[in-house]
Design a protein around this motif. Structure first.
Motif, PDB file in Angstrom:
ATOM      1  N   ILE A  62      33.085  13.933  26.478  1.00  0.00           N
ATOM      2  CA  ILE A  62      33.865  13.643  25.078  1.00  0.00           C
ATOM      3  C   ILE A  62      33.339  14.532  24.002  1.00  0.00           C
ATOM      4  N   ASP A  63      34.155  14.979  23.231  1.00  0.00           N
ATOM      5  CA  ASP A  63      33.804  15.787  22.095  1.00  0.00           C
ATOM      6  C   ASP A  63      33.390  14.781  20.815  1.00  0.00           C
ATOM      7  N   ALA A  64      32.217  14.326  20.807  1.00  0.00           N
ATOM      8  CA  ALA A  64      31.848  13.506  19.877  1.00  0.00           C
ATOM      9  C   ALA A  64      30.374  13.717  19.558  1.00  0.00           C
ATOM     10  N   THR A  65      29.948  12.796  18.584  1.00  0.00           N
ATOM     11  CA  THR A  65      28.520  12.764  18.502  1.00  0.00           C
ATOM     12  C   THR A  65      27.913  12.093  19.355  1.00  0.00           C
ATOM     13  N   VAL A  66      26.785  12.507  19.918  1.00  0.00           N
ATOM     14  CA  VAL A  66      25.720  12.273  21.018  1.00  0.00           C
ATOM     15  C   VAL A  66      24.451  12.192  20.581  1.00  0.00           C
ATOM     16  N   SER A  67      23.805  11.295  20.886  1.00  0.00           N
ATOM     17  CA  SER A  67      22.177  11.296  20.601  1.00  0.00           C
ATOM     18  C   SER A  67      21.548  10.533  21.787  1.00  0.00           C
ATOM     19  N   ARG A  68      20.204  11.035  21.972  1.00  0.00           N
ATOM     20  CA  ARG A  68      19.429  10.519  23.194  1.00  0.00           C
ATOM     21  C   ARG A  68      18.045  10.008  22.590  1.00  0.00           C
ATOM     22  N   ILE A  69      17.807   8.879  22.991  1.00  0.00           N
ATOM     23  CA  ILE A  69      16.523   8.114  22.546  1.00  0.00           C
ATOM     24  C   ILE A  69      15.685   8.052  23.907  1.00  0.00           C
ATOM     25  N   GLN A  70      14.467   8.573  23.938  1.00  0.00           N
ATOM     26  CA  GLN A  70      13.676   8.266  24.963  1.00  0.00           C
ATOM     27  C   GLN A  70      12.763   7.180  24.398  1.00  0.00           C
ATOM     28  N   PHE A  71      12.995   5.987  25.246  1.00  0.00           N
ATOM     29  CA  PHE A  71      12.159   4.773  24.912  1.00  0.00           C
ATOM     30  C   PHE A  71      10.678   5.068  25.548  1.00  0.00           C
ATOM     31  N   THR A  72       9.678   4.798  24.614  1.00  0.00           N
ATOM     32  CA  THR A  72       8.458   4.679  25.055  1.00  0.00           C
ATOM     33  C   THR A  72       7.586   3.537  24.444  1.00  0.00           C
ATOM     34  N   PRO A  73       6.457   3.298  24.909  1.00  0.00           N
ATOM     35  CA  PRO A  73       5.818   2.096  24.066  1.00  0.00           C
ATOM     36  C   PRO A  73       5.326   2.415  22.745  1.00  0.00           C
ATOM     37  N   LEU A  75       7.287   3.782  20.466  1.00  0.00           N
ATOM     38  CA  LEU A  75       8.659   3.964  19.733  1.00  0.00           C
ATOM     39  C   LEU A  75       8.613   2.838  18.659  1.00  0.00           C
ATOM     40  N   LEU A  76       8.975   3.266  17.294  1.00  0.00           N
ATOM     41  CA  LEU A  76       9.097   2.197  16.288  1.00  0.00           C
ATOM     42  C   LEU A  76      10.572   2.035  16.176  1.00  0.00           C
ATOM     43  N   PRO A  77      10.942   0.747  15.485  1.00  0.00           N
ATOM     44  CA  PRO A  77      12.344   0.498  15.055  1.00  0.00           C
ATOM     45  C   PRO A  77      12.884   1.555  14.161  1.00  0.00           C
ATOM     46  N   SER A  78      12.015   2.083  13.352  1.00  0.00           N
ATOM     47  CA  SER A  78      12.650   3.101  12.461  1.00  0.00           C
ATOM     48  C   SER A  78      13.082   4.520  12.925  1.00  0.00           C
ATOM     49  N   ASP A  79      12.476   4.621  13.999  1.00  0.00           N
ATOM     50  CA  ASP A  79      12.709   5.744  15.062  1.00  0.00           C
ATOM     51  C   ASP A  79      14.137   5.758  15.457  1.00  0.00           C
ATOM     52  N   ILE A  80      14.506   4.539  15.381  1.00  0.00           N
ATOM     53  CA  ILE A  80      16.167   4.388  16.081  1.00  0.00           C
ATOM     54  C   ILE A  80      17.008   4.089  14.988  1.00  0.00           C
ATOM     55  N   THR A  81      16.730   3.283  14.058  1.00  0.00           N
ATOM     56  CA  THR A  81      17.643   3.079  12.891  1.00  0.00           C
ATOM     57  C   THR A  81      17.769   3.936  11.813  1.00  0.00           C
ATOM     58  N   GLY A  82      16.566   4.662  11.543  1.00  0.00           N
ATOM     59  CA  GLY A  82      16.525   5.696  10.459  1.00  0.00           C
ATOM     60  C   GLY A  82      15.422   5.200   9.270  1.00  0.00           C
ATOM     61  N   VAL A  83      14.914   5.583   8.283  1.00  0.00           N
ATOM     62  CA  VAL A  83      13.866   5.387   7.335  1.00  0.00           C
ATOM     63  C   VAL A  83      14.271   5.813   5.995  1.00  0.00           C
ATOM     64  N   PRO A 115       9.353  -5.128  22.544  1.00  0.00           N
ATOM     65  CA  PRO A 115      10.417  -6.126  22.156  1.00  0.00           C
ATOM     66  C   PRO A 115      10.800  -5.912  20.677  1.00  0.00           C
ATOM     67  N   LYS A 116       9.792  -5.476  19.790  1.00  0.00           N
ATOM     68  CA  LYS A 116      10.168  -5.381  18.264  1.00  0.00           C
ATOM     69  C   LYS A 116      11.067  -4.165  18.281  1.00  0.00           C
ATOM     70  N   THR A 117      10.886  -3.057  18.907  1.00  0.00           N
ATOM     71  CA  THR A 117      11.844  -1.773  18.928  1.00  0.00           C
ATOM     72  C   THR A 117      12.944  -2.257  19.436  1.00  0.00           C
ATOM     73  N   GLN A 118      13.048  -2.786  20.785  1.00  0.00           N
ATOM     74  CA  GLN A 118      14.447  -3.054  21.772  1.00  0.00           C
ATOM     75  C   GLN A 118      15.213  -3.916  20.691  1.00  0.00           C
ATOM     76  N   SER A 119      14.597  -4.855  19.683  1.00  0.00           N
ATOM     77  CA  SER A 119      15.424  -5.468  18.611  1.00  0.00           C
ATOM     78  C   SER A 119      16.104  -4.784  17.703  1.00  0.00           C
ATOM     79  N   ALA A 120      15.621  -3.433  17.512  1.00  0.00           N
ATOM     80  CA  ALA A 120      16.453  -2.642  16.328  1.00  0.00           C
ATOM     81  C   ALA A 120      17.661  -2.264  16.954  1.00  0.00           C
ATOM     82  N   LEU A 121      18.064  -2.665  18.183  1.00  0.00           N
ATOM     83  CA  LEU A 121      19.478  -2.230  18.691  1.00  0.00           C
ATOM     84  C   LEU A 121      20.631  -3.456  18.721  1.00  0.00           C
TER      85      LEU A 121
END
Length: 318
Positions: A62-73, A75-83, A115-121
């Motif tokens: 699909i010609d759309a915006t794509v991002s990939r997040i490698q989840f690691t122990p 990883l912070l919520p702000s690494d997903i949502t932004g800051v 779980p704190k980082t997972q909850s960012a989703l």
């Protein structure tokens, strides 16, 4: 969008992803079903069977915006949502969007993060928005999360809570390829990866039109009552400690509409509900202590389907 045009675009995506994923047409079909049903997909299986490859192939088609997040122990919520960072020029805080701001977000090994980082989703998957520092930012549509996790190597992982698993429309397992497909994979990938030559076959505008078409697939009152009856049965079954949520019922009907559209129909039939009941419901159900394993949960769902009568008027006017 006409049924013929819809079928052409859907077949193009299925063929494109099929050039990368050998011998797994069912998994590819459900992945596209979830995408068209405006849901999120959880791919759960052992290492090396192509979980991330399927997610990346679907995104690349699909010609759309794509991002990939490698989840690691770490990883912070702000690494997903932004800051929000301070801009010296404007003398004010400026929001820097995170990787969640994309049409297709690939979350690799989602259970490796805390779980704190997972909850960012949670907010983004349920409501299509992100709240940072008291400000709410809408996500672009279409928006889907394709997450992978490994159920075997559990050391250092955090099991997804029921509230988050419930936000995934469907869960699939890749399984091992058959011998012929595995031999073909050895020959095709000896020098290069087929993912490198995969090019988009539809753009975001076409995908949005396909999703709009799926929304208008007809589900009769009888079909809706059938889906509710199945969900209600899981809540009172002796083998299950936690049954399907109302969100699960909604996801089941949405996925059934997408399956109907992929089958060239503008209406849902009971077979659509039956075919998707296990991938849509199984990961949300919690068995009693004497029922162990995902296979047993799937068997319970199959039994419930057999015991739930198909109502008259499943196809036709409400």
């Amino acid at each position: 969008m006409s049924a013929q045009e819809f079928a052409q675009h859907a077949d193009a995506v299925l063929r494109a992803v099929g050039t990368v994923i050998d011998g797994k047409p069912e998994a590819v079909q459900i992945a596209l079903t979830v995408l068209l049903g405006e849901g999120h997909l959880l791919i759960e299986d052992v290492p090396g069977v192509g979980k991330t490859m399927l997610a990346r192939a679907l995104a690349r088609s699909i010609d759309a915006t794509v991002s990939r997040i490698q989840f690691t122990p770490d990883l912070l919520p702000s690494d997903i949502t932004g800051v929000s960072v301070f801009n010296q020029g404007s003398r004010d805080f400026e929001f820097k969007p995170g990787p969640i701001f994309a049409n297709v977000v690939i979350g690799d090994e989602i259970n490796r993060a805390s779980p704190k980082t997972q909850s960012a989703l949670l907010e983004s998957m349920a409501e299509g928005q992100v709240s940072v520092d008291g400000v709410t930012y809408r996500l672009e549509t279409p928006f889907t999360v394709v997450a992978t996790q490994n159920p075997i190597e559990m050391e250092g992982t955090y099991a997804l809570p029921e509230a988050q698993r419930d936000r995934f429309m469907a869960r699939i397992s890749m399984g091992y390829p058959d011998p012929a497909s595995e031999v073909a994979m050895l020959r095709q990938r000896e020098t290069t990866s087929p993912l490198e030559s995969l090019r988009p076959v539809i753009d975001r505008a076409v995908l949005s039109r396909m999703i709009h078409t799926v929304r208008h697939v007809y589900a009769s009152r009888a079909i809706e009552h059938y889906a509710v009856a199945i969900a209600h049965a899981t809540r009172h079954d002796r083998e299950l400690r936690l049954g399907a949520s109302p969100r699960a019922t909604l996801h089941l009907v949405r996925a059934a509409k997408a399956r109907a559209a992929l089958d060239g129909r503008d209406f849902v039939v009971p077979d659509d509900i039956d075919a998707l009941a296990v991938p849509v419901l199984a990961h949300r159900l919690v068995p009693n202590a004497r029922v162990i394993g995902a296979a047993s949960v799937a068997d319970t769902i199959d039994r419930i389907l057999r015991e739930t009568p198909v109502p008259l008027g499943s196809v036709g006017s409400a």
